[in-house]
Design a protein around this motif. Structure first.
Motif, short mmCIF file in Angstrom:
data_model
loop_
_atom_site.label_atom_id
_atom_site.label_comp_id
_atom_site.label_asym_id
_atom_site.label_seq_id
_atom_site.Cartn_x
_atom_site.Cartn_y
_atom_site.Cartn_z
N THR A 1 0.83 -1.20 0.00
CA THR A 1 0.00 0.00 0.00
C THR A 1 0.87 1.25 0.00
O THR A 1 1.69 1.45 0.90
CB THR A 1 -0.93 0.02 1.23
OG1 THR A 1 -1.73 -1.18 1.23
CG2 THR A 1 -1.84 1.22 1.18
N ASP B 1 -8.25 -1.07 4.62
CA ASP B 1 -8.28 -2.14 3.62
C ASP B 1 -8.95 -3.34 4.28
O ASP B 1 -8.66 -3.65 5.44
CB ASP B 1 -6.85 -2.48 3.18
CG ASP B 1 -6.79 -3.44 1.99
OD1 ASP B 1 -7.55 -4.43 1.98
OD2 ASP B 1 -5.98 -3.21 1.08
N LYS C 1 -9.32 2.53 -7.80
CA LYS C 1 -8.57 1.59 -6.96
C LYS C 1 -8.50 2.03 -5.49
O LYS C 1 -8.62 1.20 -4.59
CB LYS C 1 -7.15 1.43 -7.49
CG LYS C 1 -7.07 1.00 -8.95
CD LYS C 1 -7.69 -0.37 -9.18
CE LYS C 1 -6.88 -1.48 -8.54
NZ LYS C 1 -7.46 -2.81 -8.84
N LYS C 2 -8.30 3.32 -5.25
CA LYS C 2 -8.14 3.78 -3.88
C LYS C 2 -8.35 5.29 -3.80
O LYS C 2 -8.32 5.99 -4.82
CB LYS C 2 -6.75 3.42 -3.33
CG LYS C 2 -5.59 4.03 -4.15
CD LYS C 2 -4.23 3.57 -3.62
CE LYS C 2 -3.10 4.17 -4.47
NZ LYS C 2 -1.76 3.76 -4.00
N THR D 1 -8.98 1.66 0.26
CA THR D 1 -9.24 0.90 -0.98
C THR D 1 -10.72 0.95 -1.33
O THR D 1 -11.57 1.23 -0.48
CB THR D 1 -8.81 -0.56 -0.83
OG1 THR D 1 -9.63 -1.19 0.18
CG2 THR D 1 -7.34 -0.67 -0.43
N THR D 2 -11.01 0.67 -2.59
CA THR D 2 -12.42 0.69 -3.01
C THR D 2 -13.21 -0.42 -2.33
O THR D 2 -14.41 -0.26 -2.09
CB THR D 2 -12.52 0.54 -4.54
OG1 THR D 2 -11.75 -0.59 -4.97
CG2 THR D 2 -11.99 1.78 -5.23
#
Length: 454
Positions: free
Chosen positions: A49, A340, A389-390, A410-411
């Motif tokens: 990350t 996440d 994505k984020k 994150t998504t």
């Protein structure tokens, strides 16, 4: 009736089965000496990350803000969002709006709103022992709030720079002031209900509320200070030039200096509530939820989470940060600022998963998740195929949390734990905007969608 007491035989079985697995002993050795949640943190997620994004707003606000020991995140989040365009227009390196100023007016307005709720529920025939009044009395004035409450405060009272109304002890640590107010409000609630039981007129009730608010205002003013009717803001810009604005009222300051670049009335709040009983494409409100008498009611336009995600990304790409509400503490590695769903491997440590054993809808239904914190999105990453994505988050917990006050989400985490987002109405499709014209469905006061960000 099912009866399953923990007999000595069952307890012996539980103990024997626990120690029969050596992994439990190893996990016990670890978790009895450290934070059991942090012990489950995934090293792989930390390595993979990165706080780097494909789209980022031009100017993130400085300094990083800190709400300290208070539940004012919703106010910090909106003022963090508002200051980005304000700083650009006024050529500033650093700037904060006064969170204490809005906090003062929210306390005053919220107490008045509570007293009116007490009167209205009594006139509706609600018993003091009933669930509704009991719920209202549990927490007569808290620090948390929702988007429409922000709109009420700013459009009625304006905003001011932090230098014009700085923090106080009870701003940064509000629990003691709140305890004083709660006790007094409960005393006043009984007095108002007694008056109604004795046949008091509406004029008599109004007079009594005004008298009560004189005392409430006094307590708040002593603890927080009382904002001036007019302010004068002096500052140096990036070029070291002296500037002066005022004397001017806080509302005029908002109307003249802030609203042209960030108009709260142009923003709309979309929520995502996947419970089967609350269909998408409908408008909702919550009974007795608000902060300003005769102000804007709290309304929820319920939409799929994918739409919220898409509109947040569009706003950021257009250089406008986004106020949003979420369940912040689920799957967060606070030190590294990572949200996440894979941050913690609970299965490896405890032999069972945590948080994700229920769907998002069921977590709401069973009280395991709800919107409890508000922050601001300031960046987004979108891959070559156009998939989000984020996101990057600006929080209000100071520089010691996350990456100097910032976090990454994150998504997948967004889909599970984000519940609302505020974007400019220009990004919202016409059919979604049309939902605001519906008559709202009223949810009970204790519904999880009425939880306040703090």
């Amino acid at each position: 009736m099912v009866v399953c007491p923990l007999t000595p035989e069952i307890l012996d079985q539980l103990r024997a089965k626990f120690y029969a697995d050596s992994r439990n002993v190893l996990a016990q050795n670890v978790c009895t000496k450290t934070n059991p949640i942090e012990a489950c943190a995934s090293r792989k997620i930390l390595e993979e990350t990165h706080h780097v994004f494909t789209h980022k707003i031009e100017t993130e606000g400085k300094p990083v803000t800190n709400q300290k020991n208070s539940g004012r995140c919703w106010l910090f989040a909106i003022l963090n969002v508002m200051r980005t365009s304000f700083m650009k227009q006024h050529n500033l390196d650093e700037f904060e709006f006064s969170q204490a100023y809005l906090f003062f007016w929210d306390k005053v307005e919220r107490c008045n709103y509570f007293l009116h709720n007490i009167v209205n529920t009594a006139k509706r025939g609600e018993a003091v022992e009933g669930r509704l009044v009991n719920f209202l009395l549990t927490d007569p004035t808290c620090d948390g709030g929702q988007w429409d409450m922000i709109v009420n405060l700013i459009t009625r009272h304006g905003v001011v720079p932090k230098t014009c109304f700085p923090e106080s002890y009870s701003c940064e640590s509000s629990v003691r002031m709140n305890s004083l107010l709660k006790s007094k409000l409960r005393e006043y609630a009984k007095a108002l209900r007694d008056m109604i039981d004795n046949g008091a007129s509406d004029d008599e009730l109004k007079t009594r509320i005004n008298e009560q608010m004189m005392v409430i205002y006094r307590i708040i003013g002593i603890c927080l200070g009382v904002p001036s009717e007019k302010i004068t803001w002096e500052y140096y810009d990036k070029s070291k030039n002296y500037n002066c604005v005022g004397p001017i009222t806080p509302l005029e300051f908002y109307e003249n200096c802030v609203k042209p670049y960030y108009n709260v009335n142009d923003k709309v709040c979309l929520v995502t509530d996947p419970r089967p009983g609350n269909p998408y494409g409908k408008l909702y409100t919550v009974d007795c939820l608000g902060n300003v008498v005769s102000g804007k009611t709290t309304r929820y336009n319920n939409q799929p989470v994918e739409l919220l995600m898409k509109l947040c990304a569009e706003s950021i790409k257009d250089n406008e940060p986004v106020w949003f509400g979420c369940d912040v503490n689920k799957r967060l590695i606070d030190k590294h600022g990572i949200h996440d769903i894979n941050t913690y491997n609970f299965e490896l440590m405890f032999g069972t998963d945590i948080h994700l054993g229920l769907s998002k809808a069921d977590r709401l239904l069973y009280g395991d998740s709800m919107m409890v914190h508000a922050m601001a999105f300031t960046a987004v990453s979108i891959d070559r195929e156009g998939k989000i994505k984020k996101f990057r988050i600006e929080n209000s917990w100071g520089e010691d949390h996350g990456q100097k006050g910032y976090q990454v989400v994150t998504t997948e985490w967004f889909a599970n734990f984000v519940f609302e987002a505020v974007v400019d109405k220009k990004y919202v499709p016409a059919d979604v905007m049309a939902v605001f014209n519906q008559e709202p469905i009223v949810l009970p006061a204790w519904d999880p969608m009425g939880t306040l960000a703090h």
